[in-house]
Design a protein around this motif. Sequence first.
Motif, PDB file in Angstrom:
ATOM      1  N   SER A  92       0.844  -1.189   0.000  1.00  0.00           N
ATOM      2  CA  SER A  92       0.000   0.000   0.000  1.00  0.00           C
ATOM      3  C   SER A  92       0.881   1.241   0.000  1.00  0.00           C
ATOM      4  O   SER A  92       2.007   1.227   0.498  1.00  0.00           O
ATOM      5  CB  SER A  92      -0.917   0.017   1.233  1.00  0.00           C
ATOM      6  N   HIS A 119      -5.874  -0.454  -6.489  1.00  0.00           N
ATOM      7  CA  HIS A 119      -7.048   0.245  -5.970  1.00  0.00           C
ATOM      8  C   HIS A 119      -6.596   1.599  -5.447  1.00  0.00           C
ATOM      9  O   HIS A 119      -5.749   1.658  -4.555  1.00  0.00           O
ATOM     10  CB  HIS A 119      -7.717  -0.559  -4.844  1.00  0.00           C
ATOM     11  N   CYS A 120      -7.153   2.673  -6.004  1.00  0.00           N
ATOM     12  CA  CYS A 120      -6.736   4.023  -5.642  1.00  0.00           C
ATOM     13  C   CYS A 120      -7.898   4.785  -5.019  1.00  0.00           C
ATOM     14  O   CYS A 120      -9.046   4.631  -5.440  1.00  0.00           O
ATOM     15  CB  CYS A 120      -6.262   4.791  -6.876  1.00  0.00           C
ATOM     16  N   GLN A 121      -7.574   5.607  -4.031  1.00  0.00           N
ATOM     17  CA  GLN A 121      -8.577   6.447  -3.388  1.00  0.00           C
ATOM     18  C   GLN A 121      -8.085   7.887  -3.335  1.00  0.00           C
ATOM     19  O   GLN A 121      -7.002   8.164  -2.840  1.00  0.00           O
ATOM     20  CB  GLN A 121      -8.895   5.955  -1.981  1.00  0.00           C
ATOM     21  N   SER A 172     -13.214  10.781  -1.468  1.00  0.00           N
ATOM     22  CA  SER A 172     -14.206   9.721  -1.349  1.00  0.00           C
ATOM     23  C   SER A 172     -14.329   8.894  -2.616  1.00  0.00           C
ATOM     24  O   SER A 172     -15.120   7.956  -2.682  1.00  0.00           O
ATOM     25  CB  SER A 172     -15.577  10.334  -1.013  1.00  0.00           C
ATOM     26  N   HIS A 173     -13.534   9.232  -3.634  1.00  0.00           N
ATOM     27  CA  HIS A 173     -13.626   8.557  -4.930  1.00  0.00           C
ATOM     28  C   HIS A 173     -12.603   7.430  -5.010  1.00  0.00           C
ATOM     29  O   HIS A 173     -11.447   7.595  -4.639  1.00  0.00           O
ATOM     30  CB  HIS A 173     -13.387   9.561  -6.062  1.00  0.00           C
ATOM     31  N   THR A 174     -13.025   6.269  -5.508  1.00  0.00           N
ATOM     32  CA  THR A 174     -12.119   5.131  -5.671  1.00  0.00           C
ATOM     33  C   THR A 174     -12.099   4.683  -7.129  1.00  0.00           C
ATOM     34  O   THR A 174     -13.077   4.830  -7.860  1.00  0.00           O
ATOM     35  CB  THR A 174     -12.541   3.948  -4.784  1.00  0.00           C
ATOM     36  N   GLU A 175     -10.974   4.143  -7.530  1.00  0.00           N
ATOM     37  CA  GLU A 175     -10.799   3.629  -8.887  1.00  0.00           C
ATOM     38  C   GLU A 175      -9.997   2.336  -8.819  1.00  0.00           C
ATOM     39  O   GLU A 175      -9.137   2.175  -7.948  1.00  0.00           O
ATOM     40  CB  GLU A 175     -10.040   4.629  -9.768  1.00  0.00           C
ATOM     41  N   GLU A 190      -3.311  11.169  -1.519  1.00  0.00           N
ATOM     42  CA  GLU A 190      -3.885  10.037  -2.245  1.00  0.00           C
ATOM     43  C   GLU A 190      -3.404   8.752  -1.570  1.00  0.00           C
ATOM     44  O   GLU A 190      -2.357   8.720  -0.921  1.00  0.00           O
ATOM     45  CB  GLU A 190      -3.519  10.065  -3.728  1.00  0.00           C
ATOM     46  N   ASN A 191      -4.185   7.675  -1.755  1.00  0.00           N
ATOM     47  CA  ASN A 191      -3.873   6.368  -1.181  1.00  0.00           C
ATOM     48  C   ASN A 191      -4.134   5.294  -2.223  1.00  0.00           C
ATOM     49  O   ASN A 191      -5.044   5.427  -3.051  1.00  0.00           O
ATOM     50  CB  ASN A 191      -4.742   6.093   0.054  1.00  0.00           C
ATOM     51  N   SER A 192      -3.360   4.210  -2.170  1.00  0.00           N
ATOM     52  CA  SER A 192      -3.590   3.113  -3.101  1.00  0.00           C
ATOM     53  C   SER A 192      -3.059   1.820  -2.516  1.00  0.00           C
ATOM     54  O   SER A 192      -2.190   1.819  -1.640  1.00  0.00           O
ATOM     55  CB  SER A 192      -2.927   3.391  -4.450  1.00  0.00           C
TER      56      SER A 192
END
Length: 338
Positions: free
Chosen positions: A68, A95-97, A100-103, A119-121
Amino acid sequence: MSLPVVTSYHFDTDDHPEQTRFEMWREVMAATHEVAPAGTTLDPFHIQVAVWRLGQMVVTSGQLTSQSFARSGENIRRDHIDHFGLFVQGSGTRHCQVGSHTELLRENDIQIVDFAQPENSVATAGNTGTLYLPRDLVEEIIPHFSRFHGRVMRDSMAALFARHILAMGTSLPYLPATALPNLTQATMEMAFACLQSLESGSWEMNSAVVLAMRRRVERYIESQLESPDISPATVAYACDMSRTTLYRLFEPHGGVMTYVKRRRLHRIRAILIANEDLRSLADISEDYAFQSGAHFSREFRKEFGSSPGEVRGDRLPQINATALPEADLGVILRSLHS
């Protein structure tokens, strides 16, 4: 044609004892992100990363195991890296955040990352590539590009450019120096052709004449940032255009004076990071027409998420990456002339 500056950095966990590999990788990534294992404890930990600087661009290529990544406000305040990244997913998924949006990123997806925003992934094992560009270079072509932070591009142009970035990671070590200027120019042109599709219907993006007009105005504004008399009327007069045309040119920025304010803030931030002007913050901000120290500090924090005093006090030493045989990603990014 002069050759672009090329700076290489390589990291391979196979060069380190197995029990220290993750901690070594965590130290490498501390320049930009916090990392943590994401697989099972039985998964072998293996990382291979290469970084190249080509002129005003930085290209990275990586083979990664599951982990992560988090870029927090603390990272942003500490490292002063002010760039956009075009992150390419090769094999594997991520998985990216963003907020509140995820992709979910799959093969040949490109995600836009603004390094001035969190950002987080979480990534599975696979290969990746990233192209980093200085903020000013991008926003000269696409105003207020930060609004696309987290956007994923999946059209045919994006897929073509994604394969190009991934191929650079395997080809750069074997290219002769004479091939680098043309490769750098071609990559830059492909990047902006890909990014301009984000705003293909906008008035300013479809006219070379309008783009030239905006650049002329921007050059004039840069020369007048210390003038307290700059206004829409004076800019329009100096650039020989109507105020209506000027408004349309800078509408994506929130208006010409919002653009002027942001350029002044970025100029002052560069001064504070360079740490060559030892005057007080009040004196420096007064030179750039801020009404008061309180007004300047408020606008600075709104723009960058930290106070001017924090930027001046927490600055990192300025390092000339081209003088080093090896330099990590953070050093190379900070060495770019934006």
